[in-house]
Design a protein around this motif. Sequence first.
Motif, PDB file in Angstrom:
ATOM      1  N   GLN A   1       0.827  -1.199   0.000  1.00 25.68           N
ATOM      2  CA  GLN A   1       0.000   0.000   0.000  1.00 25.68           C
ATOM      3  C   GLN A   1       0.866   1.255   0.000  1.00 25.68           C
ATOM      4  N   ARG A   2       1.926   1.254   0.816  1.00 25.32           N
ATOM      5  CA  ARG A   2       2.827   2.405   0.812  1.00 25.32           C
ATOM      6  C   ARG A   2       3.522   2.564  -0.533  1.00 25.32           C
ATOM      7  N   THR A   3       3.908   1.424  -1.144  1.00 28.71           N
ATOM      8  CA  THR A   3       4.554   1.495  -2.463  1.00 28.71           C
ATOM      9  C   THR A   3       3.599   2.028  -3.523  1.00 28.71           C
ATOM     10  N   ALA A   4       2.348   1.574  -3.479  1.00 31.80           N
ATOM     11  CA  ALA A   4       1.357   2.054  -4.452  1.00 31.80           C
ATOM     12  C   ALA A   4       1.100   3.546  -4.274  1.00 31.80           C
ATOM     13  N   LYS A   5       1.003   3.989  -3.031  1.00 28.83           N
ATOM     14  CA  LYS A   5       0.791   5.413  -2.793  1.00 28.83           C
ATOM     15  C   LYS A   5       1.985   6.239  -3.264  1.00 28.83           C
ATOM     16  N   ALA A   6       3.192   5.720  -3.003  1.00 29.70           N
ATOM     17  CA  ALA A   6       4.382   6.446  -3.461  1.00 29.70           C
ATOM     18  C   ALA A   6       4.456   6.492  -4.978  1.00 29.70           C
ATOM     19  N   ARG A   7       4.099   5.360  -5.646  1.00 34.99           N
ATOM     20  CA  ARG A   7       4.113   5.351  -7.101  1.00 34.99           C
ATOM     21  C   ARG A   7       3.056   6.285  -7.669  1.00 34.99           C
ATOM     22  N   GLU A   8       1.880   6.283  -7.075  1.00 33.82           N
ATOM     23  CA  GLU A   8       0.829   7.201  -7.528  1.00 33.82           C
ATOM     24  C   GLU A   8       1.240   8.654  -7.324  1.00 33.82           C
ATOM     25  N   LYS A   9       1.881   8.929  -6.210  1.00 34.45           N
ATOM     26  CA  LYS A   9       2.338  10.292  -5.956  1.00 34.45           C
ATOM     27  C   LYS A   9       3.410  10.707  -6.943  1.00 34.45           C
ATOM     28  N   GLU A  10       4.325   9.762  -7.277  1.00 32.27           N
ATOM     29  CA  GLU A  10       5.375  10.076  -8.242  1.00 32.27           C
ATOM     30  C   GLU A  10       4.798  10.270  -9.639  1.00 32.27           C
ATOM     31  N   GLU A  11       3.823   9.433 -10.029  1.00 32.25           N
ATOM     32  CA  GLU A  11       3.189   9.615 -11.333  1.00 32.25           C
ATOM     33  C   GLU A  11       2.469  10.946 -11.412  1.00 32.25           C
ATOM     34  N   LYS A  12       1.807  11.330 -10.347  1.00 31.59           N
ATOM     35  CA  LYS A  12       1.126  12.623 -10.326  1.00 31.59           C
ATOM     36  C   LYS A  12       2.125  13.762 -10.429  1.00 31.59           C
ATOM     37  N   ARG A  13       3.261  13.613  -9.751  1.00 30.92           N
ATOM     38  CA  ARG A  13       4.270  14.657  -9.824  1.00 30.92           C
ATOM     39  C   ARG A  13       4.870  14.750 -11.224  1.00 30.92           C
ATOM     40  N   GLN A  14       5.124  13.592 -11.851  1.00 25.52           N
ATOM     41  CA  GLN A  14       5.644  13.590 -13.211  1.00 25.52           C
ATOM     42  C   GLN A  14       4.644  14.176 -14.199  1.00 25.52           C
ATOM     43  N   GLU A  15       3.343  13.860 -14.003  1.00 32.09           N
ATOM     44  CA  GLU A  15       2.320  14.427 -14.874  1.00 32.09           C
ATOM     45  C   GLU A  15       2.255  15.936 -14.735  1.00 32.09           C
ATOM     46  N   GLN A  16       2.332  16.424 -13.503  1.00 28.89           N
ATOM     47  CA  GLN A  16       2.355  17.870 -13.299  1.00 28.89           C
ATOM     48  C   GLN A  16       3.593  18.493 -13.917  1.00 28.89           C
ATOM     49  N   LYS A  17       4.721  17.800 -13.834  1.00 25.00           N
ATOM     50  CA  LYS A  17       5.946  18.315 -14.442  1.00 25.00           C
ATOM     51  C   LYS A  17       5.818  18.371 -15.955  1.00 25.00           C
ATOM     52  N   ARG A  18       5.247  17.307 -16.563  1.00 24.19           N
ATOM     53  CA  ARG A  18       5.068  17.309 -18.015  1.00 24.19           C
ATOM     54  C   ARG A  18       4.125  18.429 -18.456  1.00 24.19           C
ATOM     55  N   ARG A  19       3.054  18.616 -17.698  1.00 22.97           N
ATOM     56  CA  ARG A  19       2.129  19.697 -18.057  1.00 22.97           C
ATOM     57  C   ARG A  19       2.794  21.059 -17.928  1.00 22.97           C
ATOM     58  N   ARG A  20       3.585  21.229 -16.882  1.00 16.32           N
ATOM     59  CA  ARG A  20       4.267  22.504 -16.704  1.00 16.32           C
ATOM     60  C   ARG A  20       5.285  22.746 -17.814  1.00 16.32           C
ATOM     61  N   GLU A  21       6.028  21.691 -18.193  1.00 19.71           N
ATOM     62  CA  GLU A  21       6.983  21.849 -19.288  1.00 19.71           C
ATOM     63  C   GLU A  21       6.277  22.103 -20.614  1.00 19.71           C
ATOM     64  N   ALA A  22       5.134  21.432 -20.837  1.00 23.59           N
ATOM     65  CA  ALA A  22       4.383  21.677 -22.076  1.00 23.59           C
ATOM     66  C   ALA A  22       3.863  23.106 -22.125  1.00 23.59           C
ATOM     67  N   ALA A  23       3.378  23.608 -20.985  1.00 23.86           N
ATOM     68  CA  ALA A  23       2.896  24.992 -20.950  1.00 23.86           C
ATOM     69  C   ALA A  23       4.040  25.971 -21.182  1.00 23.86           C
ATOM     70  N   GLU A  24       5.195  25.690 -20.578  1.00 25.95           N
ATOM     71  CA  GLU A  24       6.347  26.568 -20.789  1.00 25.95           C
ATOM     72  C   GLU A  24       6.825  26.508 -22.236  1.00 25.95           C
ATOM     73  N   HIS A  25       6.808  25.292 -22.825  1.00 26.27           N
ATOM     74  CA  HIS A  25       7.217  25.166 -24.224  1.00 26.27           C
ATOM     75  C   HIS A  25       6.253  25.912 -25.150  1.00 26.27           C
ATOM     76  N   LEU A  26       4.947  25.784 -24.879  1.00 28.64           N
ATOM     77  CA  LEU A  26       3.969  26.505 -25.689  1.00 28.64           C
ATOM     78  C   LEU A  26       4.128  28.005 -25.533  1.00 28.64           C
ATOM     79  N   ASN A  27       4.409  28.453 -24.319  1.00 26.49           N
ATOM     80  CA  ASN A  27       4.590  29.884 -24.094  1.00 26.49           C
ATOM     81  C   ASN A  27       5.836  30.404 -24.793  1.00 26.49           C
ATOM     82  N   SER A  28       6.890  29.565 -24.838  1.00 28.79           N
ATOM     83  CA  SER A  28       8.116  30.001 -25.507  1.00 28.79           C
ATOM     84  C   SER A  28       7.959  30.085 -27.017  1.00 28.79           C
TER      85      SER A  28
END
Length: 431
Positions: free
Chosen positions: A94-121
């Motif tokens: 359960q702790r591993t699943a929560k950590a993996r879900e948290k990491e996937e969410k963080r990576q998704e937020q990072k990808r969205r932020r990079e995509a927004a920055e790339h579009l803005n550039s």
Amino acid sequence: MSGLRRAETWEISDSEDETDDKPGLTRAHRRHGETPDADAESADTDNEDRGRKYEGRPPPPPRSAPSARRRRTREEVEAERRDARERREARKRQRTAKAREKEEKRQEQKRRREAAEHLNSLRPDNCLKCLTVWIDPAVLQHDGSDVLLGTLASLEWKFNIKSQRLPHSITWTRKPPPQGEDKIEPVKEEHVVVVLDLTEFMDMMMGVKKILETEDTEAGEESFFGSLMEYLNHNAEKMVTILVMTSQPNYWMEAWKGHPPYQTLRSQMGMDALDIEEVLVYLQFYQSVSLVFLDGWQEVTDHVRAVTKSLSKRPFRRLTERVELPFCVDGSWASGSRVERDGFGLSKVWSQQIQQLNRVSAAVASAITAAYPSPQLLLQAYRSAESEEARRSLLACLTVTGGGQERRVGPEISTRIYRCLTAQNPQLVLD
């Protein structure tokens, strides 16, 4: 052994006789020296104290003697250990699943932020800051070239003066937005602008004329055309535009007024009109070199500024534009029509679907939809036809009214609509 012999008779003393007269005196009382009256008084006192202590609530239950603890078997111990181990593994998963879900969410937020920055550039105003204009020093040898440098400086655009592979040229480089820690080299744009005065352009025209007359590519190496051909041989993707500039204002307008565009060139180079046209066609169609005739450095500066702005808009335009279907025509209805739940609007969609075919006007579509209000009715008519020829010419005799005239749909359009609705090959060419 005689000492252990049991006495057969009891000897009663005087003191025991006295105590026997008291009623209720037992042997235990006599042994401890107590009397029944004292015990009764003590019991009554204890009961009164207990009654006052637990007044208003029931007394606690009597304590029972602790039972002996049963010893667990080896199977029970192993089962408990196994259950404890499974619970630990479940908590770990359960702790591993929560950590993996948290990491996937963080990576998704990072990808969205990079995509927004790339579009803005890639927006034109930000992309313009990433462009650098490179100017060959030979361009600045002409009088009045400070207009170009002053305009670029006033606009706060990046520009550098450096020798280019093609003399008299102006090129552009774009610095892409950074991606991670990797260092990205600037990208060279394919657009190249060459600034020539009238004398240099006439020398290039003479070199091209020699090549066309002698069919020897080395004949024009001494002129600017030789440098241009060498540059294009190594950079076939480049798009070269030659700006033919004169220092006199309105020179080309006055020279071309009432005369063919090559009248001034013919008078100064001693070439007839056919030769000049042949040279211009060779440059534009065989070498893909565009020619622009400008008056003064202000027009040259305006052209460079327009090319720079166009290059800054290109990345965002490529990213946002949608590739439409090649057979869809442009018009006010290109975005489609609204269809209500009751079916209102389907007839308009059916008419627009027919108009997507090449050379099918709104009047022709109206005539077809009036005869067959839905595609299903037209397909039923095709199935009920007796032969293939009858299906192809089913719509040919429909009357089209438009522009005050009446005409027929015709066999060509009728055949194309039949192929469009009944063909099984998606790659079939309708025309």
